[in-house]
Design a protein around this motif. Structure first.
Motif, PDB file in Angstrom:
ATOM      1  N   VAL A   1      15.278 -14.985 -36.371  1.00  0.00           N
ATOM      2  CA  VAL A   1      14.062 -15.780 -36.156  1.00  0.00           C
ATOM      3  C   VAL A   1      13.026 -15.462 -37.229  1.00  0.00           C
ATOM      4  O   VAL A   1      12.454 -16.362 -37.853  1.00  0.00           O
ATOM      5  CB  VAL A   1      13.476 -15.523 -34.754  1.00  0.00           C
ATOM      6  N   PHE A   2      12.784 -14.174 -37.472  1.00  0.00           N
ATOM      7  CA  PHE A   2      11.774 -13.789 -38.458  1.00  0.00           C
ATOM      8  C   PHE A   2      12.197 -14.149 -39.881  1.00  0.00           C
ATOM      9  O   PHE A   2      11.344 -14.328 -40.754  1.00  0.00           O
ATOM     10  CB  PHE A   2      11.478 -12.291 -38.356  1.00  0.00           C
ATOM     11  N   LEU A   3      13.502 -14.249 -40.127  1.00  0.00           N
ATOM     12  CA  LEU A   3      13.978 -14.707 -41.430  1.00  0.00           C
ATOM     13  C   LEU A   3      13.688 -16.190 -41.633  1.00  0.00           C
ATOM     14  O   LEU A   3      13.539 -16.653 -42.766  1.00  0.00           O
ATOM     15  CB  LEU A   3      15.489 -14.475 -41.563  1.00  0.00           C
ATOM     16  N   SER A   4      13.623 -16.926 -40.539  1.00  0.00           N
ATOM     17  CA  SER A   4      13.540 -18.382 -40.608  1.00  0.00           C
ATOM     18  C   SER A   4      12.127 -18.935 -40.517  1.00  0.00           C
ATOM     19  O   SER A   4      11.896 -20.094 -40.871  1.00  0.00           O
ATOM     20  CB  SER A   4      14.380 -19.001 -39.480  1.00  0.00           C
ATOM     21  N   MET A   5      11.205 -18.135 -40.006  1.00  0.00           N
ATOM     22  CA  MET A   5       9.844 -18.645 -39.844  1.00  0.00           C
ATOM     23  C   MET A   5       8.826 -17.535 -40.016  1.00  0.00           C
ATOM     24  O   MET A   5       9.162 -16.351 -39.934  1.00  0.00           O
ATOM     25  CB  MET A   5       9.675 -19.316 -38.477  1.00  0.00           C
ATOM     26  N   ASN A   6       7.583 -17.927 -40.252  1.00  0.00           N
ATOM     27  CA  ASN A   6       6.510 -16.958 -40.414  1.00  0.00           C
ATOM     28  C   ASN A   6       6.241 -16.223 -39.107  1.00  0.00           C
ATOM     29  O   ASN A   6       6.503 -16.740 -38.016  1.00  0.00           O
ATOM     30  CB  ASN A   6       5.234 -17.644 -40.883  1.00  0.00           C
ATOM     31  N   TYR A   7       5.687 -15.045 -39.241  1.00  0.00           N
ATOM     32  CA  TYR A   7       5.382 -14.210 -38.080  1.00  0.00           C
ATOM     33  C   TYR A   7       4.536 -14.961 -37.058  1.00  0.00           C
ATOM     34  O   TYR A   7       4.783 -14.886 -35.850  1.00  0.00           O
ATOM     35  CB  TYR A   7       4.655 -12.943 -38.545  1.00  0.00           C
ATOM     36  N   GLU A   8       3.534 -15.720 -37.527  1.00  0.00           N
ATOM     37  CA  GLU A   8       2.635 -16.414 -36.593  1.00  0.00           C
ATOM     38  C   GLU A   8       3.378 -17.425 -35.728  1.00  0.00           C
ATOM     39  O   GLU A   8       3.039 -17.623 -34.563  1.00  0.00           O
ATOM     40  CB  GLU A   8       1.516 -17.144 -37.355  1.00  0.00           C
ATOM     41  N   ARG A   9       4.387 -18.062 -36.290  1.00  0.00           N
ATOM     42  CA  ARG A   9       5.112 -19.110 -35.563  1.00  0.00           C
ATOM     43  C   ARG A   9       6.173 -18.549 -34.626  1.00  0.00           C
ATOM     44  O   ARG A   9       6.636 -19.250 -33.720  1.00  0.00           O
ATOM     45  CB  ARG A   9       5.773 -20.068 -36.556  1.00  0.00           C
ATOM     46  N   ALA A  10       6.569 -17.317 -34.840  1.00  0.00           N
ATOM     47  CA  ALA A  10       7.643 -16.724 -34.029  1.00  0.00           C
ATOM     48  C   ALA A  10       7.064 -16.226 -32.704  1.00  0.00           C
ATOM     49  O   ALA A  10       6.722 -15.060 -32.553  1.00  0.00           O
ATOM     50  CB  ALA A  10       8.302 -15.583 -34.793  1.00  0.00           C
ATOM     51  N   SER A  11       6.963 -17.117 -31.743  1.00  0.00           N
ATOM     52  CA  SER A  11       6.371 -16.771 -30.449  1.00  0.00           C
ATOM     53  C   SER A  11       7.340 -15.940 -29.616  1.00  0.00           C
ATOM     54  O   SER A  11       8.552 -15.906 -29.877  1.00  0.00           O
ATOM     55  CB  SER A  11       6.015 -18.045 -29.683  1.00  0.00           C
TER      56      SER A  11
ATOM     57  N   ASP B   1      22.178 -14.457 -43.682  1.00  0.00           N
ATOM     58  CA  ASP B   1      22.705 -15.809 -43.883  1.00  0.00           C
ATOM     59  C   ASP B   1      22.539 -16.589 -42.584  1.00  0.00           C
ATOM     60  O   ASP B   1      23.371 -16.527 -41.690  1.00  0.00           O
ATOM     61  CB  ASP B   1      24.173 -15.753 -44.293  1.00  0.00           C
ATOM     62  N   THR B   2      21.431 -17.317 -42.482  1.00  0.00           N
ATOM     63  CA  THR B   2      21.120 -18.047 -41.250  1.00  0.00           C
ATOM     64  C   THR B   2      21.810 -19.401 -41.181  1.00  0.00           C
ATOM     65  O   THR B   2      21.773 -20.064 -40.143  1.00  0.00           O
ATOM     66  CB  THR B   2      19.601 -18.260 -41.127  1.00  0.00           C
ATOM     67  N   GLY B   3      22.406 -19.839 -42.295  1.00  0.00           N
ATOM     68  CA  GLY B   3      23.088 -21.126 -42.308  1.00  0.00           C
ATOM     69  C   GLY B   3      22.155 -22.319 -42.403  1.00  0.00           C
ATOM     70  O   GLY B   3      22.602 -23.464 -42.334  1.00  0.00           O
ATOM     71  N   GLU B   4      20.868 -22.060 -42.582  1.00  0.00           N
ATOM     72  CA  GLU B   4      19.904 -23.161 -42.658  1.00  0.00           C
ATOM     73  C   GLU B   4      19.893 -23.784 -44.044  1.00  0.00           C
ATOM     74  O   GLU B   4      20.271 -23.151 -45.030  1.00  0.00           O
ATOM     75  CB  GLU B   4      18.509 -22.657 -42.309  1.00  0.00           C
ATOM     76  N   GLU B   5      19.444 -25.032 -44.089  1.00  0.00           N
ATOM     77  CA  GLU B   5      19.352 -25.755 -45.351  1.00  0.00           C
ATOM     78  C   GLU B   5      17.937 -26.275 -45.550  1.00  0.00           C
ATOM     79  O   GLU B   5      17.211 -26.524 -44.592  1.00  0.00           O
ATOM     80  CB  GLU B   5      20.333 -26.929 -45.379  1.00  0.00           C
ATOM     81  N   ARG B   6      17.559 -26.422 -46.809  1.00  0.00           N
ATOM     82  CA  ARG B   6      16.299 -27.056 -47.192  1.00  0.00           C
ATOM     83  C   ARG B   6      16.604 -28.064 -48.285  1.00  0.00           C
ATOM     84  O   ARG B   6      17.175 -27.705 -49.310  1.00  0.00           O
ATOM     85  CB  ARG B   6      15.292 -26.016 -47.707  1.00  0.00           C
ATOM     86  N   GLY B   7      16.241 -29.317 -48.045  1.00  0.00           N
ATOM     87  CA  GLY B   7      16.515 -30.351 -49.031  1.00  0.00           C
ATOM     88  C   GLY B   7      17.990 -30.546 -49.293  1.00  0.00           C
ATOM     89  O   GLY B   7      18.393 -30.888 -50.403  1.00  0.00           O
ATOM     90  N   GLY B   8      18.806 -30.312 -48.263  1.00  0.00           N
ATOM     91  CA  GLY B   8      20.243 -30.492 -48.407  1.00  0.00           C
ATOM     92  C   GLY B   8      20.957 -29.328 -49.060  1.00  0.00           C
ATOM     93  O   GLY B   8      22.172 -29.370 -49.248  1.00  0.00           O
ATOM     94  N   GLU B   9      20.212 -28.270 -49.403  1.00  0.00           N
ATOM     95  CA  GLU B   9      20.805 -27.100 -50.039  1.00  0.00           C
ATOM     96  C   GLU B   9      20.667 -25.893 -49.117  1.00  0.00           C
ATOM     97  O   GLU B   9      19.625 -25.714 -48.476  1.00  0.00           O
ATOM     98  CB  GLU B   9      20.108 -26.791 -51.372  1.00  0.00           C
ATOM     99  N   PRO B  10      21.705 -25.051 -49.031  1.00  0.00           N
ATOM    100  CA  PRO B  10      21.589 -23.846 -48.204  1.00  0.00           C
ATOM    101  C   PRO B  10      20.551 -22.889 -48.779  1.00  0.00           C
ATOM    102  O   PRO B  10      20.409 -22.773 -50.000  1.00  0.00           O
ATOM    103  CB  PRO B  10      22.997 -23.235 -48.259  1.00  0.00           C
ATOM    104  N   VAL B  11      19.820 -22.233 -47.900  1.00  0.00           N
ATOM    105  CA  VAL B  11      18.827 -21.250 -48.330  1.00  0.00           C
ATOM    106  C   VAL B  11      19.540 -19.919 -48.545  1.00  0.00           C
ATOM    107  O   VAL B  11      20.178 -19.393 -47.633  1.00  0.00           O
ATOM    108  CB  VAL B  11      17.706 -21.090 -47.288  1.00  0.00           C
TER     109      VAL B  11
END
Length: 208
Positions: free
Chosen positions: A15-25, A99-109
Motif C-alpha cells: 500500500v505504501f509503495l503505491s500511494m502517499n502516506y496521507e492517502r493510505a488510510s 513489484d506491485t504489478g501496477e501500470e502507469r500510462g500502459g507501462e509497468p512501474v
C-alpha cells in the motif's frame, strides 16, 4: 515461518509503495490485510505505527550493513566482491516485494521507483528519519573505512593512498550510482562492479 505481523507488514508495504502516506488510510491498510479496523489495531495502534514498522523492516533493517555484508576482514579486493554480493542479495529480495504489478500510462512501474517513493515518504513522515538515515550511512562508510585501513596496513594499496578519501569514494560511488539509476531501471550491479574495480586498480600496490 511468517507470523500475522509479517503478513500485515508485507501487505501494508504494498500500500505504501503505491500511494502517499496521507492517502493510505487505516481503512485501506486493513482492507489490504483482510482485517477489520479493530483487527489491525490489535497489532498496531495507529497508521504511523504501521508505517514505522514497515520502514524499519524494509529500509532500516534491510539496508543495514550488518544485514548485507561480512566484516571488513581479508583483502580489499575480496571485500569488494562480498559487498557487491550483499547488494545483489538485498536487491533481489526487495524487487520481489516492491513489484506491485501496477501500470502507469500502459507501462509497468519499475520496483525501484516504488522503493524510491517509499524512501522519500519515510524521510518526510517517519519521526527521526534524518538521524536514522544518517546513522545507516555512517555505519556503511565505517565499514569501508575499516576495509581500506586494513588493506593499507597489509601493503595491498599503493603508498601514499589517502585512506579516508578512498573509503569515502567507494561509499559514494554506490550511493551516487543508486540515486542516478533510481530514476530509470534501478542500480546496474555490473556498472557498480566496473566502477569499484576501476578505482581498486588505481590504488592497489603494483609489483616491482
Amino acid at each position: 515461518m511468517k507470523t500475522n505481523r509479517d503478513r500485515i507488514l508485507e501487505e501494508c508495504l504494498r500500500v505504501f509503495l503505491s500511494m502517499n502516506y496521507e492517502r493510505a488510510s487505516i481503512s485501506r491498510l486493513s482492507e489490504a490485510c483482510g482485517l477489520s479496523r479493530m483487527g489491525i489495531h490489535h497489532y498496531y495502534p495507529d497508521k504511523l505505527s504501521i508505517f514505522r514498522a514497515v520502514a524499519d523492516r524494509y529500509i532500516f533493517e534491510a539496508q543495514a550493513p550488518e544485514s548485507k555484508f561480512d566484516t571488513a576482514e581479508g583483502s580489499l579486493a575480496d571485500f569488494i566482491d562480498r559487498y557487491l554480493e550483499g547488494i545483489r542479495r538485498t536487491m533481489a529480495q526487495l524487487v520481489v516485494r516492491c513489484d506491485t504489478g501496477e501500470e502507469r500510462g500502459g507501462e509497468p512501474v519499475a520496483p525501484n521507483l516504488r522503493y524510491f517513493h517509499l524512501l522519500i515518504q519515510t524521510r518526510l513522515y517517519y519521526p527521526g528519519a534524518e538521524e536514522k538515515f544518517r546513522r545507516l550511512l555512517d555505519r556503511t562508510r565505517a565499514l569501508w573505512l575499516d576495509a581500506v585501513e586494513r588493506a593499507a596496513r597489509s601493503g595491498e594499496l599503493a603508498e601514499g593512498c589517502d585512506v579516508r578519501r578512498t573509503a569515502d569514494a567507494f561509499h559514494q560511488i554506490h550511493f551516487g550510482l543508486s540515486f542516478e539509476e533510481g530514476f530509470f531501471k534501478g542500480l546496474d550491479l555490473e556498472a557498480l562492479r566496473g566502477q569499484y574495480h576501476y578505482l581498486y586498480e588505481l590504488i592497489r600496490r603494483r609489483e616491482t
